[in-house]
Design an enzyme around this catalytic site. Sequence first.
Site, mmCIF file in Angstrom:
data_model
loop_
_atom_site.group_PDB
_atom_site.id
_atom_site.type_symbol
_atom_site.label_atom_id
_atom_site.label_comp_id
_atom_site.label_asym_id
_atom_site.label_seq_id
_atom_site.Cartn_x
_atom_site.Cartn_y
_atom_site.Cartn_z
ATOM 1 N N GLU A 1 1.065 -1.342 0.163
ATOM 2 C CA GLU A 1 0.149 -0.102 0.037
ATOM 3 C C GLU A 1 1.072 1.585 0.000
ATOM 4 O O GLU A 1 1.493 1.357 1.142
ATOM 5 C CB GLU A 1 -0.977 -0.111 1.414
ATOM 6 C CG GLU A 1 -2.397 1.232 1.319
ATOM 7 C CD GLU A 1 -2.962 1.261 1.997
ATOM 8 O OE1 GLU A 1 -3.372 2.302 1.917
ATOM 9 O OE2 GLU A 1 -3.075 0.776 3.454
ATOM 10 N N GLY B 1 -10.645 7.693 1.214
ATOM 11 C CA GLY B 1 -8.563 8.235 0.149
ATOM 12 C C GLY B 1 -8.689 7.994 -1.032
ATOM 13 O O GLY B 1 -8.163 7.616 -1.604
ATOM 14 N N ASP C 1 -16.979 -0.778 9.606
ATOM 15 C CA ASP C 1 -16.375 -0.511 10.963
ATOM 16 C C ASP C 1 -17.545 0.545 12.113
ATOM 17 O O ASP C 1 -17.484 0.383 13.000
ATOM 18 C CB ASP C 1 -15.368 0.010 12.405
ATOM 19 C CG ASP C 1 -14.654 1.715 11.031
ATOM 20 O OD1 ASP C 1 -15.173 1.233 10.318
ATOM 21 O OD2 ASP C 1 -13.407 1.928 11.705
ATOM 22 N N ASP D 1 -8.552 -3.732 7.402
ATOM 23 C CA ASP D 1 -7.453 -1.828 7.659
ATOM 24 C C ASP D 1 -6.640 -2.016 9.077
ATOM 25 O O ASP D 1 -6.520 -0.718 9.364
ATOM 26 C CB ASP D 1 -7.614 -1.284 6.719
ATOM 27 C CG ASP D 1 -6.546 0.436 6.798
ATOM 28 O OD1 ASP D 1 -5.425 0.145 5.907
ATOM 29 O OD2 ASP D 1 -7.082 1.539 5.872
ATOM 30 N N ALA E 1 -6.649 7.322 10.399
ATOM 31 C CA ALA E 1 -5.154 6.424 10.641
ATOM 32 C C ALA E 1 -5.331 4.843 11.051
ATOM 33 O O ALA E 1 -4.845 4.513 12.056
ATOM 34 C CB ALA E 1 -4.389 6.985 11.600
ATOM 35 N N GLY E 2 -6.292 4.153 9.803
ATOM 36 C CA GLY E 2 -6.088 3.044 9.882
ATOM 37 C C GLY E 2 -7.844 2.812 10.999
ATOM 38 O O GLY E 2 -8.335 3.338 11.126
#
Length: 375
Positions: free
Chosen positions: A124, A215, A243, A268, A302-303
Amino acid sequence: MEQIIRARRLLCEEGWRDEQQLHLVDGSITAIQPIAPGEMRRDVDLLCPAYIDTHVHGGAGVDVMDDDPSALLTLAQHKAREGVGAWLATTVTAPLPEIIEALKRIAAYRHHPSGAQLLGSYLEGPWFTAENRGAHLPEWFRELDISEIDQLIEVAQGTLRMVALAPEKPAALAAIRHLKARGIRVMLGHSAASYDQTLAALDAGADGLVHCFNGMRGLHHREPGMTGAGLSDTRAWLELIADGHHVHPAVLRLTCQCAQQRIILITDAMRAAGMPDGLYSICGHDVEMRAGVVRTAQGGLAGSTLALDAAVRNMVAHGGVSSQQAIEMASLHPARLLGIAHQLGILAPGKQANLLALNDQLYPQQLWVKGVAVW
């Protein structure tokens, strides 16, 4: 030696079957048959294919980028607790020498019988653009160069399975064609690409979108952007982080209505997954997890800390799909993306015995990898 697992319900490609027994020998499924009349014993409630997490960075306090070979084993054992029987170790944008060392560690890793099966690596980055960079640091972004790509493929020693890139970068289309010719899947993301640029990348052979909606340019009625291209083009697989933070439940439903057969549930997940709230690191900088949500100092996501079994339950609860459809998003669909559905993702004679036992609420109870109980 033959093993037999008896299930109250078993999921095969045609759907759930009641009162079935699965036979396996030497790590492979040899037969699926109805339980004989009068046989009362049941080993499990629900039996389905083990999940496949194609996009995971870390968990249990470790990260794929850690300069520690034991991190991969720790992560494999952590993923097994989520019902994941196979996974791709996913790197992040970093200085090229660090990416090379990560690929070497992944290539050197040998499957341990106490965890999920490591299928290979997923790059990635570092071929992204700054506008939708997420947690990736733009100072480490690079231009696409075929000789550099070949260097990374060689370092990976046949274990590089997927690459993510921004399709608007110079030489992106040539790079996509080159990667596809080498048998490597290509995903599109962390990008400001337009609808037309995304279609051009799909025409060149790209396989789908990295964590769809996150993103990338969002959907607009006059410029559908990368999101609109992914939703409307039936060639595109769509990674989805279900999620409830990365994608609103209403958008989960919308995505299922547009592309249910093309959704691939991913986590992720980063190193904070399965850990308490606090400070962690990703992509070389500090982030903070509060109530299970990880954010940068600027407030961006962030993830994630998502577990794949929770993603399946969330799709049933909020995505408007059946348990079979949600499970297939975490098993059959990723197997098809990777070109390994002849081995994994389906319970059928001749397939590898990566099996998951669930209870009626879809919580994992037991996991087998190649016929061996690993959790």
